[in-house]
Motif scaffolding. Sequence first.
Motif, mmCIF file in Angstrom:
data_model
loop_
_atom_site.group_PDB
_atom_site.id
_atom_site.type_symbol
_atom_site.label_atom_id
_atom_site.label_comp_id
_atom_site.label_asym_id
_atom_site.label_seq_id
_atom_site.Cartn_x
_atom_site.Cartn_y
_atom_site.Cartn_z
ATOM 1 N N TYR A 1 -5.797 -5.047 7.049
ATOM 2 C CA TYR A 1 -5.871 -3.621 6.882
ATOM 3 C C TYR A 1 -6.970 -3.689 7.494
ATOM 4 O O TYR A 1 -6.516 -2.519 8.069
ATOM 5 C CB TYR A 1 -6.632 -3.772 4.991
ATOM 6 C CG TYR A 1 -6.153 -3.991 4.622
ATOM 7 C CD1 TYR A 1 -6.257 -4.872 3.267
ATOM 8 C CD2 TYR A 1 -4.473 -3.520 3.528
ATOM 9 C CE1 TYR A 1 -5.788 -5.610 1.769
ATOM 10 C CE2 TYR A 1 -4.648 -3.915 2.783
ATOM 11 C CZ TYR A 1 -4.156 -4.834 1.811
ATOM 12 O OH TYR A 1 -4.220 -5.407 0.691
ATOM 13 N N PHE B 1 1.506 -6.495 6.530
ATOM 14 C CA PHE B 1 1.550 -7.695 5.183
ATOM 15 C C PHE B 1 2.206 -9.015 6.856
ATOM 16 O O PHE B 1 3.587 -8.405 6.902
ATOM 17 C CB PHE B 1 2.008 -7.416 4.487
ATOM 18 C CG PHE B 1 1.641 -6.734 3.350
ATOM 19 C CD1 PHE B 1 1.935 -5.277 4.509
ATOM 20 C CD2 PHE B 1 0.609 -7.259 3.036
ATOM 21 C CE1 PHE B 1 0.875 -4.105 2.779
ATOM 22 C CE2 PHE B 1 -0.245 -6.237 1.863
ATOM 23 C CZ PHE B 1 0.094 -5.005 1.932
ATOM 24 N N GLY C 1 2.436 5.451 2.996
ATOM 25 C CA GLY C 1 2.036 4.964 1.674
ATOM 26 C C GLY C 1 2.808 4.756 0.450
ATOM 27 O O GLY C 1 2.908 4.036 -0.227
ATOM 28 N N THR C 2 4.457 4.243 0.963
ATOM 29 C CA THR C 2 5.036 3.643 -0.117
ATOM 30 C C THR C 2 5.626 2.325 0.163
ATOM 31 O O THR C 2 5.226 1.152 0.106
ATOM 32 C CB THR C 2 6.301 4.461 -0.933
ATOM 33 O OG1 THR C 2 7.170 4.443 0.923
ATOM 34 C CG2 THR C 2 5.451 6.042 -1.241
ATOM 35 N N ALA C 3 7.093 2.710 0.687
ATOM 36 C CA ALA C 3 7.509 1.652 1.465
ATOM 37 C C ALA C 3 7.142 0.653 2.322
ATOM 38 O O ALA C 3 6.178 1.175 2.871
ATOM 39 C CB ALA C 3 9.236 1.468 1.434
ATOM 40 N N LEU C 4 7.672 -0.605 2.137
ATOM 41 C CA LEU C 4 6.471 -1.097 3.395
ATOM 42 C C LEU C 4 7.859 -1.799 4.319
ATOM 43 O O LEU C 4 9.272 -1.644 3.701
ATOM 44 C CB LEU C 4 6.525 -3.244 3.404
ATOM 45 C CG LEU C 4 5.287 -3.002 2.860
ATOM 46 C CD1 LEU C 4 5.229 -4.977 2.631
ATOM 47 C CD2 LEU C 4 3.929 -2.789 3.113
ATOM 48 N N GLN D 1 -1.077 2.064 7.718
ATOM 49 C CA GLN D 1 -2.184 1.922 7.258
ATOM 50 C C GLN D 1 -2.529 0.179 6.937
ATOM 51 O O GLN D 1 -3.197 -0.558 7.134
ATOM 52 C CB GLN D 1 -2.599 2.582 5.705
ATOM 53 C CG GLN D 1 -2.986 4.142 6.502
ATOM 54 C CD GLN D 1 -4.644 4.383 7.191
ATOM 55 O OE1 GLN D 1 -5.447 3.999 7.107
ATOM 56 N NE2 GLN D 1 -4.069 4.792 8.309
ATOM 57 N N SER D 2 -1.760 -0.339 6.214
ATOM 58 C CA SER D 2 -1.401 -1.822 5.733
ATOM 59 C C SER D 2 -0.721 -2.740 6.649
ATOM 60 O O SER D 2 0.800 -1.556 6.791
ATOM 61 C CB SER D 2 -1.821 -1.895 3.686
ATOM 62 O OG SER D 2 -2.300 -0.660 3.781
ATOM 63 N N ASP E 1 3.332 -0.809 5.774
ATOM 64 C CA ASP E 1 3.858 1.054 5.040
ATOM 65 C C ASP E 1 3.955 1.593 6.027
ATOM 66 O O ASP E 1 3.558 2.017 7.096
ATOM 67 C CB ASP E 1 1.964 0.532 4.024
ATOM 68 C CG ASP E 1 1.477 1.280 4.957
ATOM 69 O OD1 ASP E 1 1.398 2.757 4.311
ATOM 70 O OD2 ASP E 1 0.636 1.231 6.112
ATOM 71 N N PHE F 1 9.459 -3.744 7.128
ATOM 72 C CA PHE F 1 9.590 -4.965 8.040
ATOM 73 C C PHE F 1 10.578 -4.895 9.286
ATOM 74 O O PHE F 1 11.906 -4.241 10.005
ATOM 75 C CB PHE F 1 10.483 -6.254 7.378
ATOM 76 C CG PHE F 1 9.588 -6.170 6.111
ATOM 77 C CD1 PHE F 1 9.971 -5.646 4.744
ATOM 78 C CD2 PHE F 1 8.487 -7.576 6.112
ATOM 79 C CE1 PHE F 1 8.931 -5.194 3.480
ATOM 80 C CE2 PHE F 1 8.057 -7.390 4.423
ATOM 81 C CZ PHE F 1 8.226 -7.208 2.942
ATOM 82 N N GLY F 2 10.100 -6.219 10.125
ATOM 83 C CA GLY F 2 11.154 -6.865 11.260
ATOM 84 C C GLY F 2 12.148 -7.023 11.186
ATOM 85 O O GLY F 2 12.155 -8.196 9.728
#
Lengths: 109, 114
Positions: free
Chosen positions: A51, A34, A94-97, A31-32, A91, A99-100
Amino acid sequence: RKEVEQDPGPFNVPEGATVAFNCTYSNSASQSFFWYRQDCRKEPKLLMSVYSSGNEDGRFTAQLNRASQYISLLIRDSKLSDSATYLCGGDQAGTALIFGKGTTLSVSS
Amino acid sequence: DAGVTQSPTHLIKTRGQHVTLRCSPISGHKSVSWYQQVLGQGPQFIFQYYEKEERGRGNFPDRFSARQFPNYSSELNVNALLLGDSALYLCASSHGEGSGNTIYFGEGSWLTVV
């Protein structure tokens, strides 16, 4: 396929240039998103959150395309101080992000 | 206001030893997560805790464990250290859990295993 993939770097651009990074994600439930900036041997620092369809902050514009599952970061009028590694994160459940690997930008005078 | 604080900043351990890394979140933040970042890679998720309960776990062996205390600070423990555990360990905090909660990183703990 990795969950989050970024353009391979490094990107070497002159001052004043416009540069764009792409980031693709595989989890359609994310959903999100960054963008973080990470300087050498430092911690990642939040640059922008995304978002909905996009976000703009000065010279920086982030866009989200859910249909194609990618996020982009556009940097206009590049400065020497923009030289860093840019991390894309989304995300997961809904918990951890997740990353690339990051994309390295080097801006030269 | 203080950001996320981590200790120690640098440490060197020998293979087979144990290490404990500590983290204090931003005041008012109840969620803490841990990431491992090896050179040339993005941060890899290890654990997330919210209100002292484990909310998520990444793909790391059981040698890695963590906990969160009543004051929301957290510890990451790694047993039987391997050379491959050498990395920057990042702690991050957020106000809540779930998507939409921005995470803020501490300066990290640099672990070298020799």
